[in-house]
Design a protein around this motif. Structure first.
Motif, short mmCIF file in Angstrom:
data_model
loop_
_atom_site.label_atom_id
_atom_site.label_comp_id
_atom_site.label_asym_id
_atom_site.label_seq_id
_atom_site.Cartn_x
_atom_site.Cartn_y
_atom_site.Cartn_z
N MET A 1 -13.93 36.19 4.78
CA MET A 1 -12.86 35.20 4.84
C MET A 1 -11.94 35.47 6.02
O MET A 1 -11.57 34.56 6.77
N SER A 2 -11.55 36.72 6.22
CA SER A 2 -10.63 37.05 7.31
C SER A 2 -11.27 36.79 8.67
O SER A 2 -10.63 36.30 9.59
N ALA A 3 -12.57 37.13 8.80
CA ALA A 3 -13.28 36.86 10.05
C ALA A 3 -13.34 35.36 10.31
O ALA A 3 -13.23 34.90 11.45
N GLU A 4 -13.51 34.59 9.23
CA GLU A 4 -13.55 33.14 9.39
C GLU A 4 -12.19 32.61 9.85
O GLU A 4 -12.12 31.74 10.73
N LEU A 5 -11.11 33.14 9.27
CA LEU A 5 -9.78 32.72 9.70
C LEU A 5 -9.55 33.05 11.17
O LEU A 5 -8.97 32.26 11.91
N ARG A 6 -10.00 34.24 11.58
CA ARG A 6 -9.86 34.65 12.98
C ARG A 6 -10.59 33.69 13.90
O ARG A 6 -10.02 33.18 14.88
N ASP A 7 -11.85 33.42 13.61
CA ASP A 7 -12.68 32.62 14.50
C ASP A 7 -12.26 31.15 14.51
O ASP A 7 -12.29 30.49 15.55
N ARG A 8 -11.86 30.65 13.34
CA ARG A 8 -11.43 29.25 13.29
C ARG A 8 -10.14 29.03 14.05
O ARG A 8 -9.91 27.94 14.59
N PHE A 9 -9.29 30.06 14.12
CA PHE A 9 -8.05 29.92 14.88
C PHE A 9 -8.36 29.54 16.32
O PHE A 9 -7.75 28.61 16.88
N PHE A 10 -9.30 30.24 16.93
CA PHE A 10 -9.60 29.98 18.34
C PHE A 10 -10.39 28.69 18.51
O PHE A 10 -10.26 28.01 19.52
N ALA A 11 -11.20 28.35 17.51
CA ALA A 11 -11.92 27.07 17.57
C ALA A 11 -10.95 25.90 17.50
O ALA A 11 -11.03 24.94 18.27
N LEU A 12 -9.97 26.01 16.59
CA LEU A 12 -8.98 24.94 16.45
C LEU A 12 -8.03 24.89 17.63
O LEU A 12 -7.49 23.83 17.97
N SER A 13 -7.81 26.03 18.27
CA SER A 13 -6.90 26.07 19.42
C SER A 13 -7.45 25.30 20.61
O SER A 13 -6.70 25.01 21.55
N ALA A 14 -8.75 25.00 20.59
CA ALA A 14 -9.33 24.22 21.67
C ALA A 14 -8.81 22.79 21.68
O ALA A 14 -8.98 22.05 22.65
N GLY A 15 -8.14 22.38 20.58
CA GLY A 15 -7.47 21.08 20.56
C GLY A 15 -8.33 19.92 20.14
O GLY A 15 -7.91 18.77 20.27
#
Length: 710
Positions: A1-15
């Protein structure tokens, strides 16, 4: 779950995510409350977003403890040495507001042969110059935008766009040469260098303007340096109406790529995004030698308030506009003197464990009482201004805070206000609980030597005596010598190997010697500290708060004295296997100017000017492990794994060690390359000579016992 939160943060940051996806992600983050993975610069950091750790920043990955380093993402392909960490914005103070990213490596192999064309005068003290450079250097500059290191700026309420801040001495040196060759001699009078700290800004069409403001001049009191001109290097070109507006001077509507605009920092100015296309530019400044700069205490007071409100705006966003107004007022005052500012001034009313006080970042008011000394008021002021951590919590997060807007700044209403607030609130239950919780803390009892058989490990009985426990005051006095009982006398045994069965670690000379050296190390960091954090309790050393006239002087560190070494060891582990941690103490050291105070019948009024021109302000908060000797069987010492072999050595913060680094302090006690060992045993040559002699003796014995039969 934590790894998913980490990776999704940068995916969502792409806008490219929908508003619904972003909202769902934020809800998941708010429901995640995990412990931080590491500490950096006094901040707890997580490798993924959590309910507390929401502010991303980028740091050199080598600074993160090797045990958890691989958990942290490295999202920038162009800067793989940078790891993304998430911090709790409530822990920030003016020392950690900005995340300055080291990017010299980006230009290390780039030919930075920069040349500025003949300057075009846009207006009084404002110039435009075209930058010429090799293709490789141009590619290096353009690569900055693709690093994806942008974060929302702290002053987002007064500007649009994104930015990141980076340091590059190589780029600054190349620009310094180009500026020196191109700018008019009159402008270059006293010119020293280009500031190596750059702000990379990005605006998209439709973003808000960077509203009218003045750039706060860079100032280095120690070197006599001050900035006079802002440098804007536009990496992309475009147009706006206007793209750059210097109030009272020129306005620039069309900007070509790689245009450099240099203007006097007296100019108030505004920038707008391009109509079409991305606007990317670097901002820095020209730094000059300015030995004749004078100090205006009122400017210093205003700047202290601006920094303070920046930190407090994390809790109260409405304070951000006051911080921006103060910064602009200070920037103008550096050139033209102070002019009247806002008529209404904000204050914060805080309650910390039953103590009420009012503050604005320069002035701190406390109600007089029989249970609160002037030194305690000074300690609370330091804790608040630097937002020190008590236990795992930042000071400002421990306070009940309310913003107050008041007409005028004379403060005549404050004593009555504090008196009424103090009378209206009962004695803080938290203050009472702190007394009870101290009885179960792991602080050592001065009557219990950690070398005695009964004190092998910290226990509930190892607590301060009642007179030392913080009582009705949230910041009480404490005798720091209680941490450092004398070691036992040596019993003159040789070592675990030669004295098997009667070996006593607490009385063995080499272990006692290392224990005393570890004490010397810990004392050097604990004894000079004016304020200590013992778990959730805060205590002070009254001797470090010296009151002279109307000033409170806070005394600081003393240099460490050298020690010597000579030793013998055969088996049964090594001396540092036997040195454990008795207690962990947070030591806050402050190098600050004297605190000016005045008092009335009802109130103490303290004033801090941390940014006074004659002072370079430093603050360090660190955790210091107090050593104790643990009793372990000599056979067990040989079997200890790496995680438990050197508990005290492992616990030492590398930043405390002379010549140390951010790397872990863990190292075998005999390793000459260890900065901690070098500090504990100053005369390494003496130790080496000793072992050389031992080896020689052993060789002689071998020669005698195994000679030629012939």
């Amino acid at each position: 779950m934590s790894a998913e939160l980490r990776d999704r943060f940068f995916a969502l940051s792409a806008g490219e995510a929908t508003d619904e996806e972003v909202a769902r992600y934020r809800s998941e983050v708010d429901a995640t409350d995990t412990e931080p993975a590491a500490m950096l610069d006094g901040l707890s950091v997580s490798w993924h977003p959590t309910a507390r750790h929401k502010s991303v920043r980028f740091v050199d990955a080598e600074r993160i403890d090797a045990d958890v380093r691989e958990l942290f993402a490295r999202p920038s392909e162009g800067a793989p040495h940078l790891a993304a960490v998430f911090v709790d914005p409530r822990e920030l103070s003016f020392r950690t507001f900005e995340n300055i990213v080291p990017l010299d490596h980006l230009f290390a192999d780039v030919p930075l042969d920069l040349e500025l064309a003949e300057p075009v005068e846009l207006g009084p003290d404002a110039y435009a110059l075209s930058l010429r450079l090799p293709d490789a250097a141009r590619a290096g500059l353009e690569r900055l935008d693709s690093l994806n290191l942008y974060v929302p700026p702290l002053n987002a309420s007064s500007r649009g766009g994104e930015r990141f801040i980076f340091h590059s001495a190589l780029l600054a040196e190349a620009l310094t040469k180009a500026v020196s060759a191109a700018m008019p001699e009159a402008v270059l009078d006293g010119f020293s260098h280009v500031n190596p700290v750059f702000r990379c800004n990005r605006f998209e069409p439709g973003d808000s303007n960077f509203h009218h403001h003045r750039d706060t001049p860079y100032y280095d009191a120690a070197r006599g340096h001050v900035s006079r001109h802002t440098v804007l290097l536009y990496l992309t070109g475009g147009s706006a109406d206007p793209a750059l507006d210097l109030v009272g001077g020129p306005a620039v509507s069309e900007i070509e790529p790689l245009t450099c605009v240099i203007f006097d920092q007296r100019y108030e100015h505004e920038g707008a995004p391009y109509r079409d296309g991305r606007k990317v530019f670097l901002r820095t400044e020209l730094v000059f030698s300015e030995p004749d700069v004078t100090h205006d205490p009122e400017i210093g007071a205003l700047f202290s308030k601006a920094c303070y409100w920046t930190g407090e705006s994390v809790f109260a966003p409405e304070l951000a506009r006051h911080a921006d107004a103060y910064y602009n007022q200070v920037a103008a005052a550096h050139w033209n003197g102070l002019t009247p500012g806002e008529t209404d001034e904000p204050f914060v009313h805080k309650q910390f464990r039953g103590v009420h006080f009012l503050a604005n970042g320069y002035d701190f008011w406390f109600p007089k009482s029989d249970t609160l000394s002037l030194a305690e008021c000074a300690a609370i002021t330091l804790l608040d201004y630097f937002n020190c951590k008590i236990g795992d919590t930042a000071f400002r997060d421990l306070c009940d805070t309310a913003v107050i807007e008041a007409e005028g700044a004379d403060g005549t209403w404050i004593p009555a206000f504090l008196k009424a607030e103090r009378a209206a609130s009962p004695k803080s239950a938290e203050a009472v609980e702190s007394v009870e919780s101290a009885a179960s803390s792991d602080s050592p009892n001065p009557s219990d030597s950690p070398n005695s058989p009964e004190s092998q490990t910290p226990s509930p009985s190892q607590t301060p005596s009642p007179s030392q426990i913080p009582s009705h005051s949230p910041v009480s006095s404490f005798d720091k010598s209680a941490f450092f009982p004398d070691g036992e006398e040596s019993d003159n045994v040789c070592c675990p190997f030669h004295d098997f069965g009667r070996f006593d670690a607490t009385r063995f000379d080499e272990i006692v010697d290392l224990y005393e050296r570890a004490q010397t190390f810990a004392k050097a960091h604990i004894m000079p500290a004016p304020v200590l954090m013992l778990g959730e309790d805060v205590v002070l050393d009254p001797e470090k708060f010296v009151i002279r006239g109307n000033q409170i002087h806070i005394l600081g560190k003393e240099p460490l004295t050298p020690v010597n070494f000579a030793a013998c060891w055969n088996s049964g582990g090594s001396p540092d296997n036997y040195i454990d941690v008795a207690a962990t103490v947070g030591a806050a050291h402050f190098l600050v100017p004297p605190i000016v105070f005045s008092e009335s019948d009802d109130c103490y009024h303290l004033q801090f000017d941390f940014f006074r021109n004659t002072w370079m302000v430093k603050h360090q908060q660190s955790t210091v492990p107090v050593p104790m000797i643990r009793r372990i069987d000599e056979g067990e010492a040989e079997e200890l794994d790496e995680e438990e072999a050197y508990p005290w050595m492992d616990a030492v913060d590398p930043s405390l060690v002379t010549g140390g680094s951010d790397e872990s302090a863990r190292t075998p006690w005999w390793a000459d390359e260890s900065p901690l060992v070098a500090e504990l045993y100053d005369h390494l040559a003496e130790r080496e000579d000793y072992y050389d002699d031992e080896d020689d003796d052993g060789d002689d014995e071998d020669d005698e016992g195994h000679g030629d039969d012939g």
